[in-house]
Motif scaffolding. Structure first.
Motif, PDB file in Angstrom:
ATOM      1  N   LEU A  27       0.840  -1.204   0.000  1.00 29.64           N
ATOM      2  CA  LEU A  27       0.000   0.000   0.000  1.00 29.64           C
ATOM      3  C   LEU A  27       0.870   1.247   0.000  1.00 29.64           C
ATOM      4  CD1 LEU A  27      -2.608  -0.953   2.769  1.00 29.64           C
ATOM      5  CD2 LEU A  27      -2.860  -1.185   0.297  1.00 29.64           C
ATOM      6  N   SER A  28       0.430   2.267  -0.736  1.00 27.63           N
ATOM      7  CA  SER A  28       1.080   3.574  -0.656  1.00 27.63           C
ATOM      8  C   SER A  28       0.192   4.478   0.187  1.00 27.63           C
ATOM      9  CB  SER A  28       1.249   4.153  -2.062  1.00 27.63           C
ATOM     10  OG  SER A  28       1.779   5.459  -1.965  1.00 27.63           O
ATOM     11  N   PHE A  29       0.696   4.886   1.361  1.00 25.78           N
ATOM     12  CA  PHE A  29      -0.122   5.694   2.263  1.00 25.78           C
ATOM     13  C   PHE A  29      -0.116   7.166   1.868  1.00 25.78           C
ATOM     14  CE2 PHE A  29       0.972   2.243   5.442  1.00 25.78           C
ATOM     15  CZ  PHE A  29      -0.274   1.652   5.367  1.00 25.78           C
ATOM     16  N   GLY A  30       0.886   7.596   1.122  1.00 25.09           N
ATOM     17  CA  GLY A  30       0.936   8.993   0.718  1.00 25.09           C
ATOM     18  C   GLY A  30       1.193   9.939   1.877  1.00 25.09           C
ATOM     19  N   THR A  31       2.066   9.532   2.801  1.00 22.00           N
ATOM     20  CA  THR A  31       2.421  10.433   3.889  1.00 22.00           C
ATOM     21  C   THR A  31       3.087  11.687   3.313  1.00 22.00           C
ATOM     22  OG1 THR A  31       4.457   9.176   4.145  1.00 22.00           O
ATOM     23  CG2 THR A  31       2.661   8.665   5.667  1.00 22.00           C
ATOM     24  N   ILE A  32       3.024  12.769   4.092  1.00 20.04           N
ATOM     25  CA  ILE A  32       3.393  14.089   3.574  1.00 20.04           C
ATOM     26  C   ILE A  32       4.616  14.613   4.319  1.00 20.04           C
ATOM     27  CG2 ILE A  32       2.573  16.464   3.273  1.00 20.04           C
ATOM     28  CD1 ILE A  32      -0.341  15.167   3.510  1.00 20.04           C
ATOM     29  N   ALA A  33       5.721  14.805   3.598  1.00 21.45           N
ATOM     30  CA  ALA A  33       6.941  15.309   4.244  1.00 21.45           C
ATOM     31  C   ALA A  33       6.934  16.841   4.304  1.00 21.45           C
ATOM     32  CB  ALA A  33       8.164  14.812   3.487  1.00 21.45           C
ATOM     33  N   TYR A  34       6.458  17.471   3.243  1.00 19.80           N
ATOM     34  CA  TYR A  34       6.468  18.940   3.152  1.00 19.80           C
ATOM     35  C   TYR A  34       5.059  19.424   2.804  1.00 19.80           C
ATOM     36  CZ  TYR A  34      11.439  17.977   2.940  1.00 19.80           C
ATOM     37  OH  TYR A  34      12.694  17.526   3.234  1.00 19.80           O
ATOM     38  N   PRO A  35       4.281  19.782   3.835  1.00 20.46           N
ATOM     39  CA  PRO A  35       2.859  20.094   3.612  1.00 20.46           C
ATOM     40  C   PRO A  35       2.606  21.184   2.572  1.00 20.46           C
ATOM     41  CG  PRO A  35       3.278  19.794   5.949  1.00 20.46           C
ATOM     42  CD  PRO A  35       4.624  19.769   5.265  1.00 20.46           C
ATOM     43  N   ASP A  36       3.375  22.286   2.597  1.00 23.53           N
ATOM     44  CA  ASP A  36       3.128  23.347   1.609  1.00 23.53           C
ATOM     45  C   ASP A  36       3.417  22.873   0.191  1.00 23.53           C
ATOM     46  OD1 ASP A  36       2.232  25.085   3.499  1.00 23.53           O
ATOM     47  OD2 ASP A  36       3.824  26.576   3.222  1.00 23.53           O
TER      48      ASP A  36
END
Ligand SMILES: [Zn+2]
Length: 175
Positions: free
Chosen positions: A119-128
């Motif tokens: 699964l690719s969760f698509g976590t976010i390292a750089y929100p902007d």
């Protein structure tokens, strides 16, 4: 003894709700021409936060409020068939998706006995950066009418305030 219905509380609440419900006669189009994409975070109440009522807007939610392929497909349908002319991409502060990497989540779940690496969760390292990317993903869709405008916003879960991060610009750049 019959097992307790795990949905008993919400179904009981719905029974009350439906007792005083009156059909507004609205159609399924978005009366205010608005679509809001936000996170599934349970602290966000999109209708209340934006001064909206049922019937006013399409609300899409997922982990992080991100523009995934199925979200984009839904936006295209909403724009052509359901009256949407404005798209708000609205992630939020203190999002769980910004607090770990995919690898960390896979590891954590593996420790609980499930291998989620497919699964690719698509976590976010750089929100902007992610928000600018997501707004551009919508704007650059070749399937959206040029009349559709898209903006990027961030909802602050501690104040209820919404900040504009990416000002509204028209979509349909691919047309
Ligand atoms: Zn979130």
């Amino acid at each position: 003894m019959a097992p307790v219905d795990p949905f008993a509380d919400v179904l009981a609440a719905n029974a009350d709700y439906s007792r005083t419900f009156s059909d507004s006669g609205l159609s399924g189009t978005a009366a205010r021409g608005l679509l809001v994409l936000t996170c599934m975070d349970s602290r966000i109440a999109p209708l209340e936060a934006l001064g909206l009522r049922a019937g006013d807007a399409k609300i899409l939610r997922n982990a992080g409020g991100q523009v995934t392929p199925d979200v984009l497909t839904t936006i295209v349908l909403a724009a052509h068939l359901l009256g949407v002319r404005r798209v708000m991409v609205m992630p939020h502060t203190d999002c769980r998706m910004t607090k770990a990497t995919d690898a960390e989540l896979h590891q954590r779940l593996l420790e609980e006995g499930v291998d989620t690496r497919s699964l690719s969760f698509g976590t976010i390292a750089y929100p902007d950066d992610a928000l600018h990317r997501d707004v551009q993903r919508v704007r650059s869709s070749p399937y959206l009418p040029a009349a559709v405008v898209v903006g990027g916003f961030r909802y602050d879960v501690s104040t209820g305030r919404i900040a504009t991060v990416v000002p509204a610009e028209p979509a349909g750049r691919g047309n």
